[in-house]
Design a protein around this motif. Structure first.
Motif, short mmCIF file in Angstrom:
data_model
loop_
_atom_site.label_atom_id
_atom_site.label_comp_id
_atom_site.label_asym_id
_atom_site.label_seq_id
_atom_site.Cartn_x
_atom_site.Cartn_y
_atom_site.Cartn_z
N GLU A 68 -7.87 4.67 -4.90
CA GLU A 68 -7.13 3.86 -5.85
C GLU A 68 -5.88 4.56 -6.38
OE1 GLU A 68 -9.59 0.39 -7.73
OE2 GLU A 68 -10.17 2.28 -8.68
N ASP A 69 -5.42 5.57 -5.66
CA ASP A 69 -4.13 6.15 -6.00
C ASP A 69 -3.06 5.08 -5.78
OD1 ASP A 69 -1.48 7.61 -5.31
OD2 ASP A 69 -2.73 9.19 -6.18
N ARG A 70 -2.17 4.94 -6.74
CA ARG A 70 -1.18 3.87 -6.66
C ARG A 70 -0.16 4.09 -5.55
NH1 ARG A 70 -0.81 0.15 -10.92
NH2 ARG A 70 1.44 -0.02 -10.60
N GLY A 71 -0.04 5.32 -5.07
CA GLY A 71 0.80 5.54 -3.91
C GLY A 71 0.24 4.85 -2.68
N TYR A 72 -1.09 4.86 -2.55
CA TYR A 72 -1.76 4.21 -1.44
C TYR A 72 -1.82 2.70 -1.63
CZ TYR A 72 -5.59 2.81 1.66
OH TYR A 72 -6.34 2.18 2.59
N GLN A 73 -2.09 2.24 -2.85
CA GLN A 73 -2.26 0.82 -3.11
C GLN A 73 -0.93 0.06 -3.18
OE1 GLN A 73 -5.11 -0.72 -3.25
NE2 GLN A 73 -6.71 0.64 -4.00
N PHE A 74 0.10 0.70 -3.78
CA PHE A 74 1.34 -0.02 -4.05
C PHE A 74 2.61 0.70 -3.55
CE2 PHE A 74 -1.48 -1.31 -7.64
CZ PHE A 74 -1.54 -2.67 -7.36
N ALA A 75 2.48 1.83 -2.90
CA ALA A 75 3.65 2.66 -2.59
C ALA A 75 4.41 2.98 -3.87
CB ALA A 75 4.57 2.00 -1.57
N ASP A 76 3.64 3.23 -4.92
CA ASP A 76 4.18 3.45 -6.26
C ASP A 76 4.39 4.95 -6.47
OD1 ASP A 76 4.94 3.29 -8.90
OD2 ASP A 76 3.04 2.48 -9.64
N GLY A 77 5.42 5.47 -5.82
CA GLY A 77 5.66 6.90 -5.91
C GLY A 77 6.97 7.28 -5.26
N ARG A 105 2.27 7.44 -9.30
CA ARG A 105 1.96 7.13 -10.69
C ARG A 105 0.53 7.53 -11.06
NH1 ARG A 105 5.40 4.18 -13.51
NH2 ARG A 105 6.17 3.14 -11.63
N GLY A 106 -0.31 7.78 -10.06
CA GLY A 106 -1.65 8.27 -10.34
C GLY A 106 -2.74 7.32 -9.90
N VAL A 107 -3.95 7.63 -10.31
CA VAL A 107 -5.15 6.88 -9.92
C VAL A 107 -5.57 5.95 -11.05
CG1 VAL A 107 -7.57 7.07 -9.24
CG2 VAL A 107 -5.89 8.75 -8.41
N ALA A 108 -5.71 4.67 -10.75
CA ALA A 108 -6.11 3.69 -11.76
C ALA A 108 -6.67 2.45 -11.07
CB ALA A 108 -4.92 3.30 -12.63
N ARG A 109 -7.43 1.67 -11.81
CA ARG A 109 -7.93 0.40 -11.29
C ARG A 109 -6.76 -0.42 -10.77
NH1 ARG A 109 -8.25 -4.64 -13.37
NH2 ARG A 109 -7.45 -3.90 -15.38
N ARG A 110 -6.96 -1.07 -9.62
CA ARG A 110 -5.87 -1.78 -8.98
C ARG A 110 -5.38 -2.94 -9.85
NH1 ARG A 110 -3.91 -5.59 -5.47
NH2 ARG A 110 -2.60 -4.76 -3.79
N ASP A 140 18.61 3.72 -3.58
CA ASP A 140 19.05 4.95 -4.23
C ASP A 140 17.88 5.76 -4.76
OD1 ASP A 140 19.03 2.56 -6.04
OD2 ASP A 140 19.19 4.13 -7.57
N ILE A 141 16.70 5.13 -4.89
CA ILE A 141 15.48 5.81 -5.31
C ILE A 141 14.75 6.30 -4.06
CG2 ILE A 141 13.27 5.58 -6.52
CD1 ILE A 141 14.53 3.25 -8.09
N LYS A 142 14.39 7.55 -4.04
CA LYS A 142 13.70 8.09 -2.86
C LYS A 142 12.21 7.79 -2.99
CE LYS A 142 13.92 12.07 0.27
NZ LYS A 142 14.63 11.35 1.34
N SER A 143 11.88 6.52 -2.81
CA SER A 143 10.50 6.07 -2.98
C SER A 143 9.74 6.18 -1.66
CB SER A 143 10.46 4.62 -3.48
OG SER A 143 10.75 3.73 -2.44
N VAL A 144 8.42 6.11 -1.76
CA VAL A 144 7.58 6.20 -0.56
C VAL A 144 7.43 4.84 0.13
CG1 VAL A 144 6.31 8.20 -1.41
CG2 VAL A 144 5.44 5.90 -1.87
N SER A 145 8.15 3.83 -0.33
CA SER A 145 8.10 2.49 0.27
C SER A 145 8.97 2.46 1.52
CB SER A 145 8.58 1.44 -0.73
OG SER A 145 7.90 1.54 -1.96
N LEU A 146 8.47 2.98 2.62
CA LEU A 146 9.29 3.23 3.80
C LEU A 146 8.96 2.36 5.01
CD1 LEU A 146 9.46 7.14 3.65
CD2 LEU A 146 11.26 5.51 3.03
N LEU A 147 8.21 1.26 4.82
CA LEU A 147 7.85 0.44 5.97
C LEU A 147 9.08 -0.09 6.72
CD1 LEU A 147 5.70 -0.80 7.73
CD2 LEU A 147 5.52 -2.70 6.11
#
Length: 285
Positions: A22-31, A95-100, A147-154
């Motif tokens: 439930e890391d938000r990087g995995y769930q939402f590419a929130d990182g 952003r960390g681990v939290a309920r989806r 301009d944000i170096k986010s992990v949303s790279l699909l």
């Protein structure tokens, strides 16, 4: 030798390193992430990378996971434990681990941090630069905040795959206005027939590359004329030279665009010189 990763306060063998489902990087590419070149066991342009990391975190309202001084210690330790002399160190903060839930979690949720490092083949990289690379153009399909170096790279993944399937090394995005923005994992440059180096302004539409910023200092010192403006695929194909820049490639000459040879089909003199001079202007730490 087993590779070592740093994950949320612990150094682990890579095969055992993991994050919560439930890391938000995995769930939402929130990182966000950063990639630093490692050269002679040292981090290249670390302060610039950390300044950009801080900006990306601010733009997404993610807290800094630790002081930058401590983060530098962690990154250098990962490099040391992996015995990387020449290569890359990768840093990711989510952003960390939290309920989806799409909305931000409570502020008590701590950011997650992952650091890995791996060697690169210096001889192979140099040979690639000596031969030059091919690029293809693809339609721009990313969100506006590149301009944000986010992990949303699909979208970048799909562009890079299209390049590979067409026998090219990199893809250059073309916006709805008909101008090239940047590469799937690099900044895009051309050299006009009268010796001017052209790249798009970082004010909008592209990531402000660290290698890009340092290279501008190199060009100023070498008195090479620079123009920050858009250019079209047609202008790029008719240019005297073209090249891309990134932490992993530094200055990589482009010899063909969409199957059309650029210049004489060999790496140009300007790109070669910029590549040779680059590290004289980089900061090592």
């Amino acid at each position: 030798m087993s590779r070592i990763a740093y994950v949320n306060g612990r150094y682990r063998n890579l095969r055992d390193a993991c994050v919560n489902v439930e890391d938000r990087g995995y769930q939402f590419a929130d990182g966000v992430y950063e990639v630093c070149e490692v050269r002679g066991r040292k981090l290249v342009d670390f302060p610039r990378h950390m300044a950009r990391l801080q900006r990306s975190l601010r733009e997404l309202r993610i807290a800094e996971p630790m002081p930058l001084s401590a983060l530098g210690i962690v990154m250098r330790e990962v490099v040391r434990r992996n015995r990387v002399i020449y290569g890359l160190v990768y840093l990711q903060v989510t952003r960390g681990v939290a309920r989806r839930d799409h909305a931000f979690p409570p502020t008590t949720v701590k950011p997650s941090i992952v650091v890995t490092a791996r060697p690169l083949n210096y001889a192979k990289n140099q040979q690639t630069a000596a031969n030059g690379i091919k690029v293809v153009t693809v339609p721009e399909n990313r969100w506006p905040r590149v301009d944000i170096k986010s992990v949303s790279l699909l979208p970048n993944v799909l562009a890079k795959q299209e390049a590979r399937e067409k026998g090219a090394y990199e893809a250059w995005y073309v916006g709805s206005d008909g101008f090239i923005t940047e590469g799937a994992s690099s900044n895009a440059w051309i050299v006009t027939k009268d010796g001017r180096v052209v790249t798009r302004s970082a004010e909008s539409g592209i990531l402000a590359g660290i290698t890009r910023a340092v290279l501008m200092e190199v060009m100023e010192a070498l008195q090479i004329r620079l123009e920050e403006r858009p250019f079209t695929p047609a202008e790029a194909r008719e240019a005297a030279e073209a090249f891309v820049t990134s932490a992993s490639q530094i200055v990589m000459p482009v010899v063909a665009i969409d199957g059309q040879i650029v210049g004489n089909g060999r790496p140009g003199a300007v790109a070669r010189r910029l590549r040779e001079e680059f590290h004289r202007f980089s900061a090592f730490s």
